[in-house]
Scaffold this motif. Sequence first.
Motif, short mmCIF file in Angstrom:
data_model
loop_
_atom_site.label_atom_id
_atom_site.label_comp_id
_atom_site.label_asym_id
_atom_site.label_seq_id
_atom_site.Cartn_x
_atom_site.Cartn_y
_atom_site.Cartn_z
N LEU A 156 0.81 -1.11 -0.05
CA LEU A 156 -0.14 0.02 0.04
C LEU A 156 0.78 1.24 -0.10
CD1 LEU A 156 -2.85 -1.24 2.36
CD2 LEU A 156 -2.83 -1.24 0.06
N GLY A 157 1.92 1.04 -0.06
CA GLY A 157 2.98 2.31 0.06
C GLY A 157 3.39 3.14 -1.14
N VAL A 158 4.15 3.96 -1.04
CA VAL A 158 4.43 4.79 -2.12
C VAL A 158 5.49 4.07 -3.43
CG1 VAL A 158 6.84 5.66 -0.94
CG2 VAL A 158 5.49 7.02 -2.74
N ASN A 159 5.31 4.48 -4.39
CA ASN A 159 6.01 3.99 -5.38
C ASN A 159 7.63 3.96 -5.36
OD1 ASN A 159 6.76 6.28 -6.64
ND2 ASN A 159 5.12 6.03 -8.39
N SER A 160 8.57 3.26 -6.06
CA SER A 160 9.86 3.19 -6.08
C SER A 160 10.46 4.69 -6.48
CB SER A 160 10.41 2.36 -6.80
OG SER A 160 10.11 2.27 -8.22
N ARG A 161 9.84 5.53 -7.45
CA ARG A 161 10.29 6.89 -7.84
C ARG A 161 10.43 7.66 -6.51
NH1 ARG A 161 7.10 5.67 -11.71
NH2 ARG A 161 5.39 7.37 -11.36
N LEU A 162 9.29 7.50 -5.61
CA LEU A 162 9.31 8.56 -4.34
C LEU A 162 9.77 8.11 -3.16
CD1 LEU A 162 5.75 10.36 -5.21
CD2 LEU A 162 7.98 11.53 -4.93
N GLN A 163 9.92 6.74 -3.15
CA GLN A 163 10.32 5.94 -1.88
C GLN A 163 11.42 6.59 -1.32
OE1 GLN A 163 12.78 3.96 -0.72
NE2 GLN A 163 11.53 3.63 1.20
N LEU B 73 14.78 17.58 -7.38
CA LEU B 73 15.08 16.28 -7.40
C LEU B 73 13.86 15.29 -7.49
CD1 LEU B 73 17.67 14.62 -7.64
CD2 LEU B 73 17.44 14.03 -5.11
N ALA B 74 12.80 15.67 -6.51
CA ALA B 74 11.58 14.80 -6.76
C ALA B 74 10.52 14.83 -7.84
CB ALA B 74 10.72 15.15 -5.29
N SER B 75 10.82 16.07 -8.57
CA SER B 75 9.97 16.43 -9.63
C SER B 75 10.76 15.71 -10.80
CB SER B 75 10.05 17.90 -9.92
OG SER B 75 9.26 18.57 -9.05
N VAL B 76 12.00 15.60 -10.82
CA VAL B 76 12.86 14.60 -11.80
C VAL B 76 12.39 13.39 -11.86
CG1 VAL B 76 15.03 14.31 -13.01
CG2 VAL B 76 14.62 16.51 -12.24
N ALA B 77 12.25 12.98 -10.53
CA ALA B 77 12.15 11.60 -10.30
C ALA B 77 10.65 11.12 -10.70
CB ALA B 77 12.42 11.13 -8.73
N MET B 78 9.64 12.12 -10.25
CA MET B 78 8.20 11.72 -10.72
C MET B 78 8.19 11.65 -12.14
SD MET B 78 5.80 13.60 -7.91
CE MET B 78 6.76 15.07 -7.35
N ALA B 79 9.11 12.36 -13.06
CA ALA B 79 8.70 12.53 -14.36
C ALA B 79 9.39 11.35 -15.08
CB ALA B 79 9.08 14.05 -14.95
#
Length: 411
Positions: free
Chosen positions: A4-11, A127-133
């Motif tokens: 149920l947790g966050v995906n690997s990009r945001l983890q 960094l998070a935005s790059v990862a999410m994209a």
Amino acid sequence: MRTLGVNSRLQPFGATIFAQMTALAVKHDAVNLGQGAPDFDGPEFLKEAAIKAIRDGRGQYARMTGLPELTSAIAQRFMHTSGVSVDPEREIVVTCGATEAILDCMLALLEPGDEVLLFEPFYDSYLASVAMAGGVAKVVTLEAPEFRIDENTMRAAITPKTRVMLVNSPHNPSGRILDDAERAAIVRVANEFDLIVISDEVYEELWYETPHRTLMTEPGMRERTIVLGSVGKSFSFTGWKVGWAIASAPLAAAVRSAHQFASFCAPTPLQIAAATALAAPAKYFEDFRAEYRARRDRMINGVRACGFTCASPEGSYFVLADHSAFGFADDVAFCRHLVEHGGIASIPPSAFYVNKAKAKHLVRFAFCKKDATLDAALTRLSIYRERVLNGEFASLTPATSVEKAGHAPSL
Ligand code: PMP
Ligand code: GLN
């Protein structure tokens, strides 16, 4: 059952440092110099404009690209400050704060695996935005204490997959403004490698000696630069979350493609008020800067008197200081101890680094605060300093390893 947790990009990102530090400030009843949010209100005329818009029934969705009043006001202010003429209909996108604009840019521009050049320390959402994209961040370190862009280091980070470079001036957290040599280096590299440059200029009105100049005026940059701005910074209403991107029509259209699904539009009454704000007379901006210059001087004199070394910020509302004199293992240990035992919340700058060890000796204080708040913080800081010097905390020094933390250090 699925996880149920966050995906690997945001983890890897955990909770942002701003949420963590603000929670600790509340817990310890600390004076909060952590999150960059003023503890005073923006101008009265702006509040009145927003209230009037609500009373006038302007409560429905705004035009997706931004209310015409606001895009015109942004274009006019940009013409006034930079001399660049932009088409308010085709070259501006109004977003929910610059934070949304950064994410929109990444979502709109990157193919999976495309590389984005970032300069650390950087505002944590980059960094998070790059990862999410689905992009890949290539991080170049701005070495302390100068925090200057070095052209050779920048060039060494570029590969055939590099598509975007993200720069920020005036800079959070160092307070630096790019000088002529750095601007020229960015322009050479961007043109040579055909990069799109996201120029985060949210602190554009917060410069102290040398005026801020947008990168868009440099040779070859009109077509390839996306300039980001924010009402939150220039009008002391960070919670309004009205930001924008200014770019050539094809780039603006790309940003819009993401924006229409990310939020569709920023709040209508606040956009109306923002249009009023941007049309404020020159005196508003002069007073704004003069007040911030005084806060900056109060802050740097105070922290220097308490044993920190720091450069005087050229822009933004942050002081990045060296806490080595206090004898802590790293920035997280220092900031945690300071909030618990000194009653002052700050930000451990390793939150703005991938190479976290580079920030071990640093602490960021925000000075977008009332004089009384700054004075209270500085009084507490000097008492804390005395207690450290007296050896009161010798057995308490925690040995946190910032390298072990994820992207946001865990406090
Ligand atoms: N860029 C920088 C460098 C910032 O410090 C901030 C701070 N909040 C933002 C962008 C985001 O601005 P906004 O609050 O408008 O989303
Ligand atoms: N940019 C602000 C800072 O650096 C905080 C933004 C946020 O809280 N997300 O303090």
